[in-house]
Design a protein around this motif. Sequence first.
Motif, mmCIF file in Angstrom:
data_model
loop_
_atom_site.group_PDB
_atom_site.id
_atom_site.type_symbol
_atom_site.label_atom_id
_atom_site.label_comp_id
_atom_site.label_asym_id
_atom_site.label_seq_id
_atom_site.Cartn_x
_atom_site.Cartn_y
_atom_site.Cartn_z
ATOM 1 N N LEU A 3 97.621 14.733 121.478
ATOM 2 C CA LEU A 3 98.380 14.444 120.166
ATOM 3 C C LEU A 3 98.816 13.624 119.654
ATOM 4 C CD1 LEU A 3 100.117 16.299 117.785
ATOM 5 C CD2 LEU A 3 101.995 16.061 119.203
ATOM 6 N N LEU A 4 98.552 12.928 120.387
ATOM 7 C CA LEU A 4 99.130 11.556 120.060
ATOM 8 C C LEU A 4 98.253 10.717 119.762
ATOM 9 C CD1 LEU A 4 102.028 9.886 121.748
ATOM 10 C CD2 LEU A 4 102.019 10.933 119.608
ATOM 11 N N THR A 5 96.511 11.043 120.144
ATOM 12 C CA THR A 5 95.556 10.257 119.835
ATOM 13 C C THR A 5 95.188 10.956 118.539
ATOM 14 O OG1 THR A 5 95.364 9.382 122.127
ATOM 15 C CG2 THR A 5 93.142 9.527 120.640
ATOM 16 N N LEU A 6 94.920 11.548 118.393
ATOM 17 C CA LEU A 6 94.776 12.377 117.145
ATOM 18 C C LEU A 6 95.611 12.167 116.434
ATOM 19 C CD1 LEU A 6 93.084 16.122 117.653
ATOM 20 C CD2 LEU A 6 92.044 14.125 117.071
ATOM 21 N N HIS A 7 96.655 12.196 116.534
ATOM 22 C CA HIS A 7 97.358 11.950 114.963
ATOM 23 C C HIS A 7 97.281 10.291 114.803
ATOM 24 C CE1 HIS A 7 100.912 12.933 112.620
ATOM 25 N NE2 HIS A 7 101.471 12.513 112.949
ATOM 26 N N SER A 8 96.912 9.413 115.510
ATOM 27 C CA SER A 8 96.879 7.853 115.323
ATOM 28 C C SER A 8 95.749 8.302 114.408
ATOM 29 C CB SER A 8 96.569 7.325 116.821
ATOM 30 O OG SER A 8 97.858 7.103 117.489
ATOM 31 N N VAL A 9 94.552 8.719 114.599
ATOM 32 C CA VAL A 9 93.543 8.726 114.144
ATOM 33 C C VAL A 9 93.568 8.685 112.813
ATOM 34 C CG1 VAL A 9 90.774 9.367 113.867
ATOM 35 C CG2 VAL A 9 91.952 8.612 115.914
ATOM 36 N N ARG A 10 94.747 10.112 112.368
ATOM 37 C CA ARG A 10 94.902 10.584 111.083
ATOM 38 C C ARG A 10 95.888 9.840 110.483
ATOM 39 N NH1 ARG A 10 97.144 17.081 109.272
ATOM 40 N NH2 ARG A 10 97.550 16.602 107.069
ATOM 41 N N LEU A 11 96.920 9.234 110.755
ATOM 42 C CA LEU A 11 97.915 8.511 110.729
ATOM 43 C C LEU A 11 96.656 6.822 110.202
ATOM 44 C CD1 LEU A 11 101.079 9.011 112.655
ATOM 45 C CD2 LEU A 11 100.459 9.264 110.354
ATOM 46 N N LEU A 12 96.384 5.781 110.826
ATOM 47 C CA LEU A 12 95.199 5.018 110.734
ATOM 48 C C LEU A 12 94.617 6.024 109.138
ATOM 49 C CD1 LEU A 12 95.963 3.688 114.201
ATOM 50 C CD2 LEU A 12 96.880 3.134 112.108
ATOM 51 N N GLY A 13 93.771 6.438 109.164
ATOM 52 C CA GLY A 13 92.799 6.819 108.703
ATOM 53 C C GLY A 13 91.262 6.136 109.150
ATOM 54 N N ARG A 23 98.756 2.192 117.800
ATOM 55 C CA ARG A 23 100.062 3.319 117.168
ATOM 56 C C ARG A 23 101.203 3.591 117.453
ATOM 57 N NH1 ARG A 23 103.638 4.737 115.158
ATOM 58 N NH2 ARG A 23 103.760 5.373 113.279
ATOM 59 N N PHE A 24 100.748 4.117 119.169
ATOM 60 C CA PHE A 24 101.985 4.749 119.894
ATOM 61 C C PHE A 24 101.892 4.540 121.145
ATOM 62 C CE2 PHE A 24 101.129 7.946 116.596
ATOM 63 C CZ PHE A 24 101.998 9.047 116.693
ATOM 64 N N ALA A 25 101.650 2.912 121.820
ATOM 65 C CA ALA A 25 101.935 2.359 122.219
ATOM 66 C C ALA A 25 101.547 2.895 123.787
ATOM 67 C CB ALA A 25 103.567 1.716 122.815
ATOM 68 N N ARG A 26 100.229 2.974 123.902
ATOM 69 C CA ARG A 26 99.748 3.601 124.970
ATOM 70 C C ARG A 26 98.464 3.128 125.515
ATOM 71 N NH1 ARG A 26 97.559 8.439 123.302
ATOM 72 N NH2 ARG A 26 97.352 9.750 124.876
ATOM 73 N N ASP A 27 98.022 3.292 126.979
ATOM 74 C CA ASP A 27 96.938 2.360 127.466
ATOM 75 C C ASP A 27 95.583 3.094 126.791
ATOM 76 O OD1 ASP A 27 96.706 1.403 129.969
ATOM 77 O OD2 ASP A 27 95.017 3.322 129.705
ATOM 78 N N ARG A 28 94.928 1.101 126.767
ATOM 79 C CA ARG A 28 94.175 1.466 125.834
ATOM 80 C C ARG A 28 92.972 1.969 126.447
ATOM 81 N NH1 ARG A 28 88.767 0.034 124.879
ATOM 82 N NH2 ARG A 28 87.978 -1.157 122.977
ATOM 83 N N ALA A 29 92.880 1.828 127.546
ATOM 84 C CA ALA A 29 91.396 2.224 128.431
ATOM 85 C C ALA A 29 92.234 4.201 128.557
ATOM 86 C CB ALA A 29 91.502 2.952 129.824
ATOM 87 N N MET A 30 93.293 5.036 128.568
ATOM 88 C CA MET A 30 93.072 6.124 127.759
ATOM 89 C C MET A 30 92.823 6.693 127.066
ATOM 90 S SD MET A 30 96.762 8.326 128.989
ATOM 91 C CE MET A 30 97.853 7.271 127.750
ATOM 92 N N VAL A 31 93.321 6.002 125.882
ATOM 93 C CA VAL A 31 93.062 6.334 124.748
ATOM 94 C C VAL A 31 91.461 6.113 124.682
ATOM 95 C CG1 VAL A 31 93.110 5.753 122.056
ATOM 96 C CG2 VAL A 31 95.299 6.116 123.629
ATOM 97 N N GLU A 32 91.136 5.727 124.819
ATOM 98 C CA GLU A 32 89.379 5.078 124.318
ATOM 99 C C GLU A 32 88.860 6.399 125.057
ATOM 100 O OE1 GLU A 32 85.461 2.237 124.926
ATOM 101 O OE2 GLU A 32 87.246 2.360 126.620
ATOM 102 N N SER A 33 89.157 6.521 126.316
ATOM 103 C CA SER A 33 88.642 8.288 126.885
ATOM 104 C C SER A 33 89.083 8.861 126.047
ATOM 105 C CB SER A 33 89.684 8.179 128.761
ATOM 106 O OG SER A 33 88.791 9.301 129.124
ATOM 107 N N GLU A 34 90.316 9.312 125.395
ATOM 108 C CA GLU A 34 90.704 10.423 124.650
ATOM 109 C C GLU A 34 89.441 10.889 123.657
ATOM 110 O OE1 GLU A 34 95.237 11.220 126.356
ATOM 111 O OE2 GLU A 34 95.201 9.932 124.417
ATOM 112 N N LEU A 35 89.433 9.150 123.160
ATOM 113 C CA LEU A 35 88.776 9.401 121.978
ATOM 114 C C LEU A 35 87.458 10.059 121.998
ATOM 115 C CD1 LEU A 35 89.928 6.084 120.145
ATOM 116 C CD2 LEU A 35 89.675 8.434 119.746
ATOM 117 N N ILE A 36 86.257 9.320 122.654
ATOM 118 C CA ILE A 36 84.927 9.968 123.630
ATOM 119 C C ILE A 36 85.163 11.372 123.761
ATOM 120 C CG2 ILE A 36 83.630 10.083 125.437
ATOM 121 C CD1 ILE A 36 84.625 7.337 125.827
#
Length: 187
Positions: A3-13, A23-36
């Motif tokens: 939820l937090l990855t998609l929601h960050s993208v929504r909030l930031l545009g 945006r939610f102080a999360r690990d960059r590598a994990m977020v990058e994997s989730e974005l991919i």
Amino acid sequence: MTLLTLHSVRLLGFADTDAVAERFARDRAMVESELIDAGVNGFVSYSTFAGSSGWSLSSRGRAENERLLADELDKAGARDTVLAVHDAFGGLNKSVVEACSAVQLQAAAKDHATNVLSEALTAWHPSEAKLTGALPRFEGYAERLMQALKHAPHDTAWLTATDRDSFHRVWFELHEDLIATLGIQRS
């Protein structure tokens, strides 16, 4: 998908991987994997525009974000709390929008606008406390708004600019967060 990855993208545009992770102080590598993964699923796309590169939410990603937000809201049993905060937010929002518009139209309105925004922030604090009790991801808006106000006496851009965490930008994000959480449209 988180939820937090998609929601960050929504909030930031439109944001790069670092901003999405921050945006939610999360690990960059994990977020990058989730974005991919989200890109593979058609929820986000990565593009370059005017020299900036970043992620944006697709209509399919927006629908998935709304589904995840609805699940979160139901599991937390927080719908009534968020509805009450959203209702209170409406009155504050009107004065914030008017104050920010006045600053954008004439710099002389800065002092009055700063007072209005400071009052809105004071009024917002109890609402944020209610929200974070039910949905901790709402924590931090008041601090970000306060930081913008602290910078404003030296640089009025901190009231309305889009290139920083200005009061208006954070307030707009907060409004988007509330309506997204409730699954309603901006009015």
